[in-house]
Structure formats: C-alpha cells, structure tokens
Write an enzyme that holds these catalytic residues in place. Structure first.
Site, PDB file in Angstrom:
ATOM      1  N   ASP A  65     105.310  58.896  53.895  1.00 57.05           N
ATOM      2  CA  ASP A  65     105.613  59.091  52.473  1.00 57.05           C
ATOM      3  C   ASP A  65     106.829  59.992  52.266  1.00 57.05           C
ATOM      4  O   ASP A  65     107.652  59.733  51.383  1.00 57.05           O
ATOM      5  CB  ASP A  65     104.383  59.627  51.722  1.00 57.05           C
ATOM      6  N   THR A 106     102.625  55.698  59.771  1.00 62.49           N
ATOM      7  CA  THR A 106     101.923  56.978  59.921  1.00 62.49           C
ATOM      8  C   THR A 106     100.560  56.739  60.545  1.00 62.49           C
ATOM      9  O   THR A 106      99.881  55.757  60.223  1.00 62.49           O
ATOM     10  CB  THR A 106     101.714  57.732  58.587  1.00 62.49           C
ATOM     11  N   ASP A 156      98.216  58.539  59.804  1.00 61.79           N
ATOM     12  CA  ASP A 156      97.259  58.960  58.766  1.00 61.79           C
ATOM     13  C   ASP A 156      96.786  57.806  57.878  1.00 61.79           C
ATOM     14  O   ASP A 156      95.783  57.932  57.193  1.00 61.79           O
ATOM     15  CB  ASP A 156      97.904  60.024  57.855  1.00 61.79           C
ATOM     16  N   ASP A 176      98.008  56.810  55.111  1.00 60.87           N
ATOM     17  CA  ASP A 176      97.866  57.290  53.729  1.00 60.87           C
ATOM     18  C   ASP A 176      98.962  56.771  52.791  1.00 60.87           C
ATOM     19  O   ASP A 176      99.225  57.381  51.758  1.00 60.87           O
ATOM     20  CB  ASP A 176      97.827  58.829  53.704  1.00 60.87           C
ATOM     21  N   ARG A 217      96.043  64.601  57.822  1.00 61.89           N
ATOM     22  CA  ARG A 217      96.543  65.333  56.662  1.00 61.89           C
ATOM     23  C   ARG A 217      95.506  65.305  55.532  1.00 61.89           C
ATOM     24  O   ARG A 217      94.363  65.642  55.791  1.00 61.89           O
ATOM     25  CB  ARG A 217      97.885  64.758  56.194  1.00 61.89           C
TER      26      ARG A 217
END
Ligand code: F6P
Length: 373
Positions: free
Chosen positions: A126, A148, A150, A152, A194
């Site tokens: 992001d 990523t 993550d 997200d 995260r």
C-alpha cells in the site's frame, strides 16, 4: 482503453521498481514483466532499491540473461527500500539534527523523464502503490502490481507472497506441536501481518492452533486462559496448547505492542507474543514459551501459487502498459486477473482487514478455536 501512442523511433522503455518490504514472488513478477516486454521489442530497466533509485538515478538495463533462473528465488534482484518516500525525504542538519522532511517528488519525475523512461511498473504494497499514485498525478505513467505477505491490499482477492508466508508459518506451527505436547507447555507464536490478521488466521487454522489472536478481534486474556484450562480438563498431567498471535493484535481496551516508533509513519510492531505468553503463565500457572517467527515469513522460495500469481501479475501489467491503461493496478478477481483504478485500490489509505463473517473465521469458531473474545 487506448494503446500507447508514440512518435519516438527508439524502443519503448519500461522501468520496473520494487518497493517496501520484500516478499516471495517479486522475482517472478520481474521476470514475467521483463520477458513480456522483451517480446514486444521494448527495453527494460530495473530501478534500484525502490524509490531511492529514482531519487539518485540508479537504474540498469535488464537483458534476458538477467531474468534467467530467478523465478524460484525469494527477495528481489532490484533491491528495495521501505524507508524512502519522495514526498517526505528525511533531512539532517550538519549537527545530525532532524530537519523538516523535503518533498522531492518533482525531482523524481524529472529524473524519470531524463532517464528516458516511458512507463513504470511499480511492484509494492500500500505504501509503494500510494506513492506511485501520487507520482502518476505528477506525470509518470504507472501500472501497479500488489505485493505483500500481509495480504492487506484492497481490490485484489490475494497478493503474492501471502501464500508462501502462510506456508512458512504453518510449518512452524507444525514443528511447535510435538515439543509443546512433549512438555505439556503453552507455546505462543507471534506472526507478521501488520494491522491485518490474515497470516495468523490462515496458518493458525491450517496448523491446528487452539487460540488465534488477530487485530480485527480484540481479545480478553481471561477468555484465552479459559480455553487453555478447558483443554486440561479430564487429562492427566499438563496438556499443551498452541496460541497464534498476529503482531498487530491487541487486548480489549489495550493498545498494539511496538518494537520501535522511530520510523515515522510505519512504526514496527512486535512484542505482543511475549506479553501474551507471560500473562498466560501468570494466570494459569502453566509453563509457557514464546517465539517470534519474524522475517522467516518473508524468506524462502515462493510457493507454486505465488510464482504463478507473480507471473500472471507481471505479464498482465505489461499488457496494461501496452494498452496505455495507466494509473491502474492488476488484481486477482478469481479466476481472472483484472485491472482496477489505482485510486480505488489505495487512494483512501484504507487497507484490507479480515472480514469477521468470513468463512475461515466462522469455520474456526465452529471448530472451537478461540479468538479470545
Ligand atoms: O509488510 C510486510 C511486513 O513484513 C509486515 O508484516 C511487518 O510488520 C513489516 O513488514 C516488517 O518490516 P521491516 O522489514 O521493516 O522490519
């Protein structure tokens, strides 16, 4: 969608950049993008170390031999950095004192143009994609590729790197089981992600964890301890439990645990696992141990899924550039790879979180896994 319209006689010059934390599958994207571009007769340049390379004009031309044999490799052959935004470059005075950050984005745009680049494929999370969006508004034609561990990023059902991270975490949980059982201990493992709990949730379910704590569901330690005690019932001797904690998890009314807060907008999370282990020990009297899996989750060879997704993303990003479809991000919308406006994906600064009504959460609850709520 218009296709790229050029007057220049020289070959089209595509620049590639990887930004933010590395993740397995980056080299698969670079390889796929470069090979697809070579097939169109384009020149391909690798910008070094993310946006740092655009600030300092560090890039090198990639030849077919440079992208050979990298499909299965973790890391990124271009290098990366998660500390530099051209919009906020840290400055220090002569005495080393921190001065007001400088906006050097116009310089980056000038450098991009003076290096003769026609388009940029920005591969990042992001943070990187938000910077790419702002640079696009200043005149750099950009296509984004979401990366990523993550998972997200909004608008894509999954990012590459996530599957590998989950596989690594699941393997770690598998390895904790026998030692936890042998000693009748509570093992607490802290995982990355995260502010999103996808890695902890998926690996926790796949690894057979008893408790999974994620940022999306603030937990109550009494509930966690109840689950651990419940597992002891009717068993002779101490009985083991596996607790998976996402680094961004927090107790009800509590705050996230930070490892350091010295990196501006992106403080480093960490420490919740050890705290949870100590609290469980105090409250249940059970022997507990904790570990932080850390950057192992970003390492290793990408899984088949991530190699394939990275390859599909890289090739699709070149198709978008070839069609002049800029300020977009390639995204997985199963079964297809589609393009979404970069602004819609990262424009409002929101990141994707685990939906509380997702079938993985519901299934975990159905199986008796505790989220500590
Ligand atoms: O975003 C990927 C990630 O690995 C997070 O899960 C983690 O919080 C962070 O990066 C760690 O960053 P660094 O490599 O700077 O320690």
């Amino acid at each position: 969608m218009s296709s790229i319209n050029r007057r220049s006689k020289r070959p089209f010059r595509l620049a590639l950049l990887t930004g933010g934390g590395d993740c397995p599958g980056l080299n698969a994207v670079i390889r796929a993008a470069a090979r697809s571009a070579f097939a169109l007769g384009w020149e391909v340049f690798g910008i070094e170390d993310g946006f740092e390379g655009l600030l300092t004009k560090r890039a090198h031309q990639l030849e077919p031999r440079d992208v050979r044999g990298i499909l299965h490799l973790g890391g990124t052959i271009l290098g990366t950095s998660n500390r530099v935004s051209p919009f906020r470059v840290e400055r220090r005075g002569k005495n080393g004192a921190k001065m007001k950050d400088a906006d050097r984005s116009s310089e980056v745009v000038r450098n991009f143009k003076s290096m003769g680049f026609d388009a940029l494929i920005a591969i990042g999370g992001d943070g990187t994609l938000s910077i790419a969006l702002r640079l696009s508004a200043k005149g750099i034609p950009v296509v984004g590729v979401p990366k990523t561990i993550d998972n997200d990023i909004e608008q894509t059902s999954v990012t590459f790197g996530f599957d590998t991270a989950v596989a690594t975490a699941t393997d770690a949980i598998d390895k904790l089981h026998p030692t936890a059982e042998a000693h009748g201990r509570v093992m607490v493992v802290e995982l990355m992600g995260r502010n999103a709990g996808f890695i902890a949730l998926n690996s926790g379910v796949a690894g057979g964890a008893d408790v999974i704590l994620i940022p999306e569901i603030p937990f109550n330690l009494d509930r966690v301890c109840e689950k651990i005690k419940e597992r002891e019932k009717g068993r002779r001797g101490g009985y083991f439990s596996i607790v998976v904690v996402a680094e961004g998890a927090r107790s009800m009314g509590g705050t996230v645990h930070l490892r350091s807060n010295d990196e501006g907008e992106t403080p480093r999370l960490g420490g919740i696992g050890q705290w949870v282990a100590e609290e469980i020990g105090k409250r249940t009297g059970k022997e507990t141990r904790s570990l932080v899996l850390g950057h192992l989750q970003r390492g290793g060879a990408p899984t088949t899924f991530d190699r394939l997704l990275g390859t599909r993303f890289g090739a699709a990003a070149v198709r978008a550039v070839a069609e002049g479809d800029f300020e977009t991000m390639v995204a997985l919308k199963p079964p297809s790879i589609e393009r979404v406006p970069l602004k819609v994906a990262v424009g409002d600064g929101r990141t994707k979180r685990v939906p509380l009504d997702s079938d993985v959460v519901l299934s975990a609850r159905g199986l008796g896994i505790s989220f500590g709520d």
